[in-house]
Scaffold this motif. Structure first.
Motif, PDB file in Angstrom:
ATOM      1  N   GLU A 191      -4.976  -3.163 -12.610  1.00 58.63           N
ATOM      2  CA  GLU A 191      -4.545  -4.180 -13.581  1.00 58.63           C
ATOM      3  C   GLU A 191      -3.966  -5.406 -12.896  1.00 58.63           C
ATOM      4  O   GLU A 191      -2.992  -5.990 -13.346  1.00 58.63           O
ATOM      5  CB  GLU A 191      -3.538  -3.580 -14.562  1.00 58.63           C
ATOM      6  CG  GLU A 191      -4.088  -2.421 -15.353  1.00 58.63           C
ATOM      7  CD  GLU A 191      -3.039  -1.728 -16.208  1.00 58.63           C
ATOM      8  OE1 GLU A 191      -1.861  -2.147 -16.214  1.00 58.63           O
ATOM      9  OE2 GLU A 191      -3.418  -0.768 -16.875  1.00 58.63           O
ATOM     10  N   GLY A 192      -4.557  -5.790 -11.787  1.00 58.62           N
ATOM     11  CA  GLY A 192      -4.092  -6.963 -11.063  1.00 58.62           C
ATOM     12  C   GLY A 192      -2.909  -6.714 -10.155  1.00 58.62           C
ATOM     13  O   GLY A 192      -2.502  -7.596  -9.401  1.00 58.62           O
ATOM     14  N   LYS A 193      -2.344  -5.534 -10.233  1.00 53.42           N
ATOM     15  CA  LYS A 193      -1.205  -5.203  -9.377  1.00 53.42           C
ATOM     16  C   LYS A 193      -1.731  -4.590  -8.084  1.00 53.42           C
ATOM     17  O   LYS A 193      -2.741  -3.896  -8.094  1.00 53.42           O
ATOM     18  CB  LYS A 193      -0.297  -4.187 -10.067  1.00 53.42           C
ATOM     19  CG  LYS A 193       0.288  -4.678 -11.363  1.00 53.42           C
ATOM     20  CD  LYS A 193       1.040  -3.562 -12.045  1.00 53.42           C
ATOM     21  CE  LYS A 193       1.381  -3.945 -13.469  1.00 53.42           C
ATOM     22  NZ  LYS A 193       1.825  -2.792 -14.247  1.00 53.42           N
ATOM     23  N   PRO A 194      -1.040  -4.823  -6.996  1.00 56.47           N
ATOM     24  CA  PRO A 194      -1.475  -4.185  -5.753  1.00 56.47           C
ATOM     25  C   PRO A 194      -1.378  -2.664  -5.870  1.00 56.47           C
ATOM     26  O   PRO A 194      -0.490  -2.135  -6.536  1.00 56.47           O
ATOM     27  CB  PRO A 194      -0.483  -4.698  -4.709  1.00 56.47           C
ATOM     28  CG  PRO A 194       0.151  -5.898  -5.319  1.00 56.47           C
ATOM     29  CD  PRO A 194       0.104  -5.700  -6.799  1.00 56.47           C
ATOM     30  N   SER A 195      -2.297  -1.992  -5.236  1.00 55.10           N
ATOM     31  CA  SER A 195      -2.286  -0.530  -5.271  1.00 55.10           C
ATOM     32  C   SER A 195      -1.126   0.017  -4.443  1.00 55.10           C
ATOM     33  O   SER A 195      -0.530  -0.697  -3.634  1.00 55.10           O
ATOM     34  CB  SER A 195      -3.599   0.017  -4.712  1.00 55.10           C
ATOM     35  OG  SER A 195      -3.683  -0.233  -3.326  1.00 55.10           O
ATOM     36  N   VAL A 196      -0.837   1.270  -4.640  1.00 62.06           N
ATOM     37  CA  VAL A 196       0.227   1.923  -3.880  1.00 62.06           C
ATOM     38  C   VAL A 196      -0.116   1.906  -2.389  1.00 62.06           C
ATOM     39  O   VAL A 196       0.746   1.648  -1.550  1.00 62.06           O
ATOM     40  CB  VAL A 196       0.439   3.374  -4.369  1.00 62.06           C
ATOM     41  CG1 VAL A 196       1.413   4.112  -3.483  1.00 62.06           C
ATOM     42  CG2 VAL A 196       0.938   3.367  -5.813  1.00 62.06           C
ATOM     43  N   GLY A 197      -1.363   2.141  -2.069  1.00 64.19           N
ATOM     44  CA  GLY A 197      -1.790   2.125  -0.668  1.00 64.19           C
ATOM     45  C   GLY A 197      -1.578   0.763  -0.029  1.00 64.19           C
ATOM     46  O   GLY A 197      -1.093   0.659   1.102  1.00 64.19           O
ATOM     47  N   TRP A 198      -1.940  -0.315  -0.752  1.00 66.02           N
ATOM     48  CA  TRP A 198      -1.759  -1.666  -0.225  1.00 66.02           C
ATOM     49  C   TRP A 198      -0.277  -1.948  -0.012  1.00 66.02           C
ATOM     50  O   TRP A 198       0.121  -2.497   1.012  1.00 66.02           O
ATOM     51  CB  TRP A 198      -2.355  -2.688  -1.192  1.00 66.02           C
ATOM     52  CG  TRP A 198      -2.234  -4.103  -0.701  1.00 66.02           C
ATOM     53  CD1 TRP A 198      -3.084  -4.762   0.125  1.00 66.02           C
ATOM     54  CD2 TRP A 198      -1.170  -5.024  -1.002  1.00 66.02           C
ATOM     55  NE1 TRP A 198      -2.624  -6.040   0.360  1.00 66.02           N
ATOM     56  CE2 TRP A 198      -1.444  -6.221  -0.324  1.00 66.02           C
ATOM     57  CE3 TRP A 198      -0.019  -4.947  -1.776  1.00 66.02           C
ATOM     58  CZ2 TRP A 198      -0.621  -7.330  -0.398  1.00 66.02           C
ATOM     59  CZ3 TRP A 198       0.806  -6.048  -1.852  1.00 66.02           C
ATOM     60  CH2 TRP A 198       0.504  -7.232  -1.165  1.00 66.02           C
ATOM     61  N   ARG A 199       0.550  -1.580  -1.001  1.00 67.28           N
ATOM     62  CA  ARG A 199       1.986  -1.820  -0.877  1.00 67.28           C
ATOM     63  C   ARG A 199       2.568  -1.031   0.288  1.00 67.28           C
ATOM     64  O   ARG A 199       3.430  -1.515   1.020  1.00 67.28           O
ATOM     65  CB  ARG A 199       2.703  -1.470  -2.178  1.00 67.28           C
ATOM     66  CG  ARG A 199       2.454  -2.525  -3.251  1.00 67.28           C
ATOM     67  CD  ARG A 199       3.211  -2.200  -4.499  1.00 67.28           C
ATOM     68  NE  ARG A 199       2.419  -1.232  -5.248  1.00 67.28           N
ATOM     69  CZ  ARG A 199       2.770  -0.700  -6.390  1.00 67.28           C
ATOM     70  NH1 ARG A 199       3.923  -1.004  -6.935  1.00 67.28           N
ATOM     71  NH2 ARG A 199       2.001   0.150  -7.006  1.00 67.28           N
ATOM     72  N   ALA A 200       2.101   0.201   0.473  1.00 68.37           N
ATOM     73  CA  ALA A 200       2.605   1.028   1.578  1.00 68.37           C
ATOM     74  C   ALA A 200       2.211   0.422   2.926  1.00 68.37           C
ATOM     75  O   ALA A 200       3.036   0.358   3.852  1.00 68.37           O
ATOM     76  CB  ALA A 200       2.067   2.450   1.454  1.00 68.37           C
ATOM     77  N   ARG A 201       0.960  -0.035   3.044  1.00 69.44           N
ATOM     78  CA  ARG A 201       0.520  -0.657   4.298  1.00 69.44           C
ATOM     79  C   ARG A 201       1.307  -1.938   4.580  1.00 69.44           C
ATOM     80  O   ARG A 201       1.699  -2.207   5.713  1.00 69.44           O
ATOM     81  CB  ARG A 201      -0.985  -0.943   4.257  1.00 69.44           C
ATOM     82  CG  ARG A 201      -1.851   0.283   4.401  1.00 69.44           C
ATOM     83  CD  ARG A 201      -3.330  -0.063   4.568  1.00 69.44           C
ATOM     84  NE  ARG A 201      -3.880  -0.811   3.450  1.00 69.44           N
ATOM     85  CZ  ARG A 201      -4.346  -0.274   2.328  1.00 69.44           C
ATOM     86  NH1 ARG A 201      -4.341   1.037   2.178  1.00 69.44           N
ATOM     87  NH2 ARG A 201      -4.844  -1.033   1.376  1.00 69.44           N
ATOM     88  N   LYS A 202       1.538  -2.747   3.534  1.00 69.83           N
ATOM     89  CA  LYS A 202       2.292  -3.987   3.707  1.00 69.83           C
ATOM     90  C   LYS A 202       3.724  -3.685   4.133  1.00 69.83           C
ATOM     91  O   LYS A 202       4.264  -4.328   5.045  1.00 69.83           O
ATOM     92  CB  LYS A 202       2.282  -4.793   2.412  1.00 69.83           C
ATOM     93  CG  LYS A 202       2.969  -6.126   2.563  1.00 69.83           C
ATOM     94  CD  LYS A 202       2.885  -6.949   1.304  1.00 69.83           C
ATOM     95  CE  LYS A 202       3.631  -8.258   1.535  1.00 69.83           C
ATOM     96  NZ  LYS A 202       3.726  -9.070   0.364  1.00 69.83           N
ATOM     97  N   THR A 203       4.347  -2.716   3.497  1.00 71.37           N
ATOM     98  CA  THR A 203       5.719  -2.337   3.841  1.00 71.37           C
ATOM     99  C   THR A 203       5.787  -1.790   5.263  1.00 71.37           C
ATOM    100  O   THR A 203       6.693  -2.126   6.024  1.00 71.37           O
ATOM    101  CB  THR A 203       6.262  -1.306   2.838  1.00 71.37           C
ATOM    102  OG1 THR A 203       6.197  -1.872   1.528  1.00 71.37           O
ATOM    103  CG2 THR A 203       7.680  -0.909   3.151  1.00 71.37           C
ATOM    104  N   ALA A 204       4.817  -0.962   5.625  1.00 70.04           N
ATOM    105  CA  ALA A 204       4.787  -0.400   6.981  1.00 70.04           C
ATOM    106  C   ALA A 204       4.597  -1.505   8.010  1.00 70.04           C
ATOM    107  O   ALA A 204       5.239  -1.507   9.073  1.00 70.04           O
ATOM    108  CB  ALA A 204       3.683   0.640   7.105  1.00 70.04           C
TER     109      ALA A 204
END
Length: 173
Positions: free
Chosen positions: A126-139
């Motif tokens: 729904e236009g929001k970043p996926s959990v995987g994308w957010r986890a990679r960005k945070t890492a």
């Protein structure tokens, strides 16, 4: 709209599960045979029970999908449930009558199309970043911060070492 078919069909099946038992029997037999070999627990071989469970999944996950609650999970549950449902209910290759074969083929292909829609819904963020994308960005941000901290600490340690060396020279002289 995608969910309505599952909710309606699930309710109808829960009201009359016996109508689905003959078609589901071969699939349930295959799945329970595999489960008996793979799982450490014994699974039920009661076809009617499996039909009811599947119908319950359709109603529950269909309702969640229709309400927009956990839509990715609901779509994945429906997609997982739809595959054995399709193979149990629309075995077009077993029919000799051309009209019956056509009807079963049409329903098989309809379910295949619905499966595609469910898979799209399962991956839609729904236009929001996926959990995987957010986890990679945070890492990545954490790794960059750690590296920057390490570099600052290394520079401070080098300065401290130079001061200590100067202090040692003064004390020797």
């Amino acid at each position: 709209m995608l969910a309505s078919t599952f909710i309606y069909g699930g309710i109808q099946t829960l009201r009359n599960p016996q109508s689905r038992v003959p078609g589901a029997a071969p699939i349930v037999e295959q799945l329970t045979e595999i489960a008996d070999k793979q799982l450490p627990i014994e699974v039920s071989h009661d076809v009617e029970q499996w039909v009811k469970v599947n119908a319950g999944v359709h109603v529950g996950a269909g309702t969640l999908l229709a309400l927009g609650k956990f839509p990715r999970f609901a779509a994945l549950a429906l997609a997982t449930s739809l595959v054995p449902t399709t193979f149990a209910g629309h075995r077009f290759w077993e029919h000799e009558d051309p009209k019956e074969r056509f009807g079963q083929t049409s329903n098989f292909l309809k379910n295949t199309g619905m499966l595609g829609g469910l898979l799209l819904a399962a991956v839609d963020t729904e236009g929001k970043p996926s959990v995987g994308w957010r986890a990679r960005k945070t890492a990545g941000a954490a790794a960059a911060a750690a590296e920057a901290s390490y570099e600052r600490a290394s520079k401070k340690a080098a300065k401290a070492q130079k001061r200590a060396a100067k202090q040692a020279k003064k004390l020797k002289s």
